[in-house]
Write a protein that holds these residues in place. Sequence first.
Motif, mmCIF file in Angstrom:
data_model
loop_
_atom_site.group_PDB
_atom_site.id
_atom_site.type_symbol
_atom_site.label_atom_id
_atom_site.label_comp_id
_atom_site.label_asym_id
_atom_site.label_seq_id
_atom_site.Cartn_x
_atom_site.Cartn_y
_atom_site.Cartn_z
ATOM 1 N N LEU A 113 0.836 -1.210 0.000
ATOM 2 C CA LEU A 113 0.000 0.000 0.000
ATOM 3 C C LEU A 113 0.870 1.259 0.000
ATOM 4 N N LEU A 114 1.943 1.241 0.798
ATOM 5 C CA LEU A 114 2.834 2.408 0.838
ATOM 6 C C LEU A 114 3.494 2.635 -0.514
ATOM 7 N N ARG A 115 4.002 1.556 -1.128
ATOM 8 C CA ARG A 115 4.696 1.692 -2.426
ATOM 9 C C ARG A 115 3.740 2.200 -3.514
ATOM 10 N N VAL A 116 2.506 1.696 -3.511
ATOM 11 C CA VAL A 116 1.524 2.153 -4.513
ATOM 12 C C VAL A 116 1.176 3.626 -4.274
ATOM 13 N N THR B 118 -7.561 -0.346 -9.316
ATOM 14 C CA THR B 118 -8.386 0.213 -10.391
ATOM 15 C C THR B 118 -7.950 1.649 -10.661
ATOM 16 N N VAL B 119 -7.994 2.020 -11.944
ATOM 17 C CA VAL B 119 -7.578 3.360 -12.369
ATOM 18 C C VAL B 119 -8.743 4.005 -13.105
ATOM 19 N N HIS B 120 -9.171 5.166 -12.624
ATOM 20 C CA HIS B 120 -10.233 5.925 -13.300
ATOM 21 C C HIS B 120 -9.617 7.233 -13.776
ATOM 22 N N SER B 121 -9.554 7.419 -15.091
ATOM 23 C CA SER B 121 -9.022 8.679 -15.612
ATOM 24 C C SER B 121 -9.454 8.874 -17.047
ATOM 25 N N GLU B 122 -9.637 10.121 -17.423
ATOM 26 C CA GLU B 122 -9.781 10.489 -18.826
ATOM 27 C C GLU B 122 -9.325 11.936 -18.953
ATOM 28 N N PRO B 123 -8.906 12.338 -20.143
ATOM 29 C CA PRO B 123 -8.356 13.688 -20.290
ATOM 30 C C PRO B 123 -9.315 14.756 -19.768
ATOM 31 N N GLY B 124 -8.789 15.662 -18.934
ATOM 32 C CA GLY B 124 -9.572 16.792 -18.427
ATOM 33 C C GLY B 124 -10.332 16.538 -17.148
ATOM 34 N N THR B 125 -10.311 15.299 -16.619
ATOM 35 C CA THR B 125 -11.137 15.012 -15.429
ATOM 36 C C THR B 125 -10.326 14.570 -14.214
ATOM 37 N N GLY B 126 -9.008 14.638 -14.297
ATOM 38 C CA GLY B 126 -8.214 14.164 -13.152
ATOM 39 C C GLY B 126 -8.101 12.661 -13.134
ATOM 40 N N THR B 127 -7.472 12.147 -12.123
ATOM 41 C CA THR B 127 -7.208 10.691 -12.037
ATOM 42 C C THR B 127 -7.488 10.213 -10.622
ATOM 43 N N THR B 128 -8.100 9.035 -10.515
ATOM 44 C CA THR B 128 -8.267 8.362 -9.229
ATOM 45 C C THR B 128 -7.691 6.960 -9.323
ATOM 46 N N ILE B 129 -6.761 6.667 -8.427
ATOM 47 C CA ILE B 129 -6.192 5.322 -8.354
ATOM 48 C C ILE B 129 -6.620 4.728 -7.031
ATOM 49 N N GLU B 130 -7.178 3.512 -7.118
ATOM 50 C CA GLU B 130 -7.717 2.865 -5.915
ATOM 51 C C GLU B 130 -7.111 1.476 -5.785
ATOM 52 N N MET B 131 -6.633 1.172 -4.574
ATOM 53 C CA MET B 131 -6.095 -0.160 -4.313
ATOM 54 C C MET B 131 -6.780 -0.719 -3.084
ATOM 55 N N GLU B 132 -7.358 -1.898 -3.233
ATOM 56 C CA GLU B 132 -8.032 -2.532 -2.110
ATOM 57 C C GLU B 132 -7.306 -3.826 -1.747
ATOM 58 N N VAL B 133 -7.081 -4.029 -0.449
ATOM 59 C CA VAL B 133 -6.481 -5.287 0.007
ATOM 60 C C VAL B 133 -7.450 -5.956 0.969
ATOM 61 N N PRO B 134 -7.483 -7.309 0.978
ATOM 62 C CA PRO B 134 -8.429 -8.011 1.850
ATOM 63 C C PRO B 134 -7.988 -7.981 3.309
ATOM 64 N N GLY B 135 -8.928 -8.315 4.192
ATOM 65 C CA GLY B 135 -8.602 -8.408 5.618
ATOM 66 C C GLY B 135 -7.791 -9.648 5.903
ATOM 67 N N GLY B 136 -7.193 -9.684 7.109
ATOM 68 C CA GLY B 136 -6.331 -10.800 7.504
ATOM 69 C C GLY B 136 -7.057 -12.125 7.457
ATOM 70 N N VAL C 261 -5.898 7.517 -4.197
ATOM 71 C CA VAL C 261 -5.095 8.707 -4.497
ATOM 72 C C VAL C 261 -5.798 9.427 -5.645
ATOM 73 N N LEU C 262 -6.352 10.589 -5.331
ATOM 74 C CA LEU C 262 -7.163 11.349 -6.294
ATOM 75 C C LEU C 262 -6.467 12.670 -6.599
ATOM 76 N N ASP C 263 -6.366 12.999 -7.893
ATOM 77 C CA ASP C 263 -5.818 14.322 -8.219
ATOM 78 C C ASP C 263 -6.773 15.075 -9.131
ATOM 79 N N THR C 264 -6.666 16.409 -9.104
ATOM 80 C CA THR C 264 -7.560 17.268 -9.891
ATOM 81 C C THR C 264 -6.875 17.713 -11.185
ATOM 82 N N GLY C 265 -5.912 16.910 -11.661
ATOM 83 C CA GLY C 265 -5.088 17.314 -12.803
ATOM 84 C C GLY C 265 -5.726 17.044 -14.150
ATOM 85 N N LYS C 266 -4.862 16.978 -15.172
ATOM 86 C CA LYS C 266 -5.365 16.934 -16.557
ATOM 87 C C LYS C 266 -5.842 15.550 -16.991
#
Length: 381
Positions: free
Chosen positions: A291-294, A363-381, A327-332
Amino acid sequence: MHNGHRGPERTGLAAVSTALLAMSRRLEVRDVLRTIVVSARELLDAEYAALGVPDDHDGFAQFVVDGISPEQWRAIGPLPRQHGILAAMLHQDGPQRLADVRQDPRFEGWPAAHPEMSDFLGLPVRDGEEILGALFLANKKGPRGFTDEDEELLSLLAQHAAIALTNARLYERSRELTIAEERSRLAHELHDAVSQKLFSLRLTAQAAAALVDRDPARAKDELQQVSALAAEAADELRAAVTELRPAALDEDGLVATLRTHVHVLDRAHTAHVTFTCDGVRALPATQEEALLRVAQEALHNALRHSDADRVEVTLARTAGGGAVLTVLDTGKGFDPQTVRRAGRHLGLVSMRDRASGVGGRLTVHSEPGTGTTIEMEVPGG
């Protein structure tokens, strides 16, 4: 004297000495800030105390309070900006003592959920010309309000707070340098050890290839040597990578390590970088590292490529006891298909590998002009 209040001995030498010793024993900046605030509130017998450390964007990098419950703090909302009476303490010399802060023309913009404050005493914490923070107290218990003696005591506390805070900063910087030097040394050792093994591996493989037709038995021996060398290289690589696991993760855990990393990036970049965490418990070591590296890779991409003015990192607990990093950004933004075709993966492949390596998904959600959201989910122990 109100029932439950301690007498004047609380401002005596012993109480002051105890507070100063507590400050000087702390090595982490966050701990020093908390000790200063708790000591100030107890010594001056106030309902509330706070210390804000300014950032370079008219806000506060850190803001520590005492006398407010976690529920109240959450209801108050985001960290305050540098305005009104808070700004005055950061830009003016000397204490600010007010019988009723609400009557002051600089009193503005306090959130609705903020506790009611009346009498007020605040001053800057300085190291020479540098303002390290604004320390203030509100609502003196007892009928008289804050006194000249309180002002003197807070000034003394602030002088020692500046020393303790400067020492803690120096300690953290020296620890970062030590970690950086140690990593550099390990990188050299890793390079030397594994490079030599891989060189031997290549030569042995070439020898085996040359002997296949002429001397199949010797070729077979050489191939066994290739297998042994490959196993040794893998072992050495694994040992070095284990040693390179971020020291902060073992000491502080994922949440504190991520918070510190985001804080450093927020100070270093023009974009406003924030971190919020909701109820995440300790996870297996491999998951925390992944999670830290991602998060580091996603932040690097957002700050390097997106031209975002805001990057938000959140870590939340999932229903099954796992965690989800966003990790969500408001970029290009970008078109993931185009990036893949152009061969510029922006680290997406390594992030996906890290996620799947610990049983998670990216999962990666992005398209030009709308920013990018990267989501990583890990299961419980």
